[in-house]
Design a protein around this motif. Structure first.
Motif, PDB file in Angstrom:
ATOM      1  N   PHE A   1      66.711  61.593  36.365  1.00 17.84           N
ATOM      2  CA  PHE A   1      66.310  60.621  37.361  1.00 17.84           C
ATOM      3  C   PHE A   1      65.759  61.272  38.626  1.00 17.84           C
ATOM      4  CE2 PHE A   1      67.815  56.505  35.859  1.00 17.84           C
ATOM      5  CZ  PHE A   1      68.635  56.881  34.813  1.00 17.84           C
TER       6      PHE A   1
ATOM      7  N   THR B   1      66.247  67.525  40.179  1.00 18.35           N
ATOM      8  CA  THR B   1      66.311  67.286  38.738  1.00 18.35           C
ATOM      9  C   THR B   1      64.978  67.497  38.067  1.00 18.35           C
ATOM     10  OG1 THR B   1      65.782  64.931  39.023  1.00 18.35           O
ATOM     11  CG2 THR B   1      68.102  65.560  39.109  1.00 18.35           C
TER      12      THR B   1
ATOM     13  N   VAL C   1      69.014  65.331  19.100  1.00 22.49           N
ATOM     14  CA  VAL C   1      70.410  64.902  19.027  1.00 22.49           C
ATOM     15  C   VAL C   1      70.667  63.819  20.054  1.00 22.49           C
ATOM     16  CG1 VAL C   1      72.806  65.604  19.290  1.00 22.49           C
ATOM     17  CG2 VAL C   1      71.185  67.099  18.113  1.00 22.49           C
ATOM     18  N   TYR C   2      70.232  64.067  21.273  1.00 21.66           N
ATOM     19  CA  TYR C   2      70.289  63.016  22.272  1.00 21.66           C
ATOM     20  C   TYR C   2      69.191  63.245  23.277  1.00 21.66           C
ATOM     21  CZ  TYR C   2      72.892  66.345  25.218  1.00 21.66           C
ATOM     22  OH  TYR C   2      73.304  67.433  25.938  1.00 21.66           O
ATOM     23  N   ASN C   3      68.868  62.199  23.989  1.00 17.97           N
ATOM     24  CA  ASN C   3      67.737  62.244  24.909  1.00 17.97           C
ATOM     25  C   ASN C   3      68.194  61.844  26.294  1.00 17.97           C
ATOM     26  OD1 ASN C   3      65.342  62.815  23.045  1.00 17.97           O
ATOM     27  ND2 ASN C   3      66.410  61.157  22.032  1.00 17.97           N
ATOM     28  N   GLU C   4      68.755  62.820  26.978  1.00 19.38           N
ATOM     29  CA  GLU C   4      69.217  62.622  28.337  1.00 19.38           C
ATOM     30  C   GLU C   4      68.051  62.235  29.231  1.00 19.38           C
ATOM     31  OE1 GLU C   4      70.572  66.300  29.784  1.00 19.38           O
ATOM     32  OE2 GLU C   4      70.709  65.679  31.862  1.00 19.38           O
ATOM     33  N   GLN C   5      68.292  61.267  30.084  1.00 19.10           N
ATOM     34  CA  GLN C   5      67.280  60.884  31.058  1.00 19.10           C
ATOM     35  C   GLN C   5      67.548  61.595  32.374  1.00 19.10           C
ATOM     36  OE1 GLN C   5      66.702  56.643  31.408  1.00 19.10           O
ATOM     37  NE2 GLN C   5      66.348  56.382  29.219  1.00 19.10           N
TER      38      GLN C   5
ATOM     39  N   PRO D   1      62.564  58.923  23.083  1.00 20.12           N
ATOM     40  CA  PRO D   1      63.892  58.595  22.568  1.00 20.12           C
ATOM     41  C   PRO D   1      64.027  58.690  21.060  1.00 20.12           C
ATOM     42  CG  PRO D   1      63.234  57.018  24.223  1.00 20.12           C
ATOM     43  CD  PRO D   1      62.035  57.871  23.938  1.00 20.12           C
TER      44      PRO D   1
ATOM     45  N   VAL E   1      58.901  51.110  30.230  1.00 21.87           N
ATOM     46  CA  VAL E   1      59.011  52.388  29.548  1.00 21.87           C
ATOM     47  C   VAL E   1      57.622  52.798  29.082  1.00 21.87           C
ATOM     48  CG1 VAL E   1      60.021  53.671  27.632  1.00 21.87           C
ATOM     49  CG2 VAL E   1      61.317  51.830  28.705  1.00 21.87           C
TER      50      VAL E   1
END
Lengths: 109, 117
Positions: free
Chosen positions: B108, B2, B102-106, B97, B48
């Motif tokens: 891992f 990833t 639009v979005y903040n995929e994490q 974040p 964080v």
């Protein structure tokens, strides 16, 4: 407090369809994620919903109803490799992810 | 793969030991996270870092000490741990974040399986 609820474990048959539900109560809402986690591995992103409705991505679909605080992940044509835990997570008003405990999905031949 | 690596993958330590967990991300992200994952429990956010500054510390005991020397590296220093600290420790990264995406995929890392004897 903030809370995410999803079933602990589900069992389904190879080739069938399964729906994994998630309900949430959070302070604010900035989107809902579904992640897949195979045993001993990292969670990986499956889907993101921020508007009501159904998002389809191949064999996987995710649905959101913000008024009901409810989402589901729909898995079609189940394969043995779909055996994993499925994690529901909601982004709150501070853009932090609130996680559910995960649903362990067991696929039987 | 990833783009987030963690070392070591497994760690066994006594309660009096001092050890460190390492995380490195190769994705150009500017936020990094430490999570604790215990069996049948939700992921617990520990720390964080956004733009190398700590922005979240969720009442984590002082025996856990994070360090973020730059946006690509994150450490978790461990000392005088307790057996109940045994768990999978996951590192994740994302774009900030609140960056307006639009979005903040994490993303891992594979985690470090920690056992405290």
């Amino acid at each position: 407090g903030q809370n995410i609820d999803q079933p602990t474990e589900m069992t389904a048959t190879e080739g069938a369809i399964v729906q994994i539900n998630c309900t949430y109560q959070t302070s604010g809402f900035n989107g809902l994620f579904w992640y897949q986690q195979h045993a001993g591995e990292a969670p990986t992103f499956l889907s993101y919903n921020v508007l009501d409705g159904l998002e389809e991505k191949g064999r996987f679909s995710s649905f959101l109803s913000r008024s009901k605080g409810y989402s589901y992940l729909l898995l079609k044509e189940l394969q043995m490799k779909d055996s994993a835990s499925y994690l529901c997570a909601v982004t709150d008003s501070n853009y932090q992810l609130i996680w559910g405990a995960g649903t362990k999905l067991i696929i039987k031949p | 793969e990833t783009g987030v690596t963690q070392t070591p993958r497994h760690l066994v330590m006594g309660m009096t030991n001092k050890k460190s967990l390492k995380c490195e991300q190769h994705l150009g992200h500017n936020a990094m996270y430490w999570y604790k994952q215990s069996a049948k429990k939700p992921l617990e956010l520990m720390f964080v870092y956004s733009l190398e500054e700590r922005v979240e510390n969720n009442s984590v005991p002082s025996r856990f000490s994070p360090e973020c020397p730059n946006s690509s590296h994150l450490f978790l220093h461990l000392h005088t741990l307790q057996p109940e600290d045994s768990a999978l420790y996951l590192c994740a990264s994302s774009q900030d974040p609140a960056s307006g995406r639009v979005y903040n995929e994490q993303f891992f890392g594979p985690g470090t399986r920690l056992t405290v004897l």
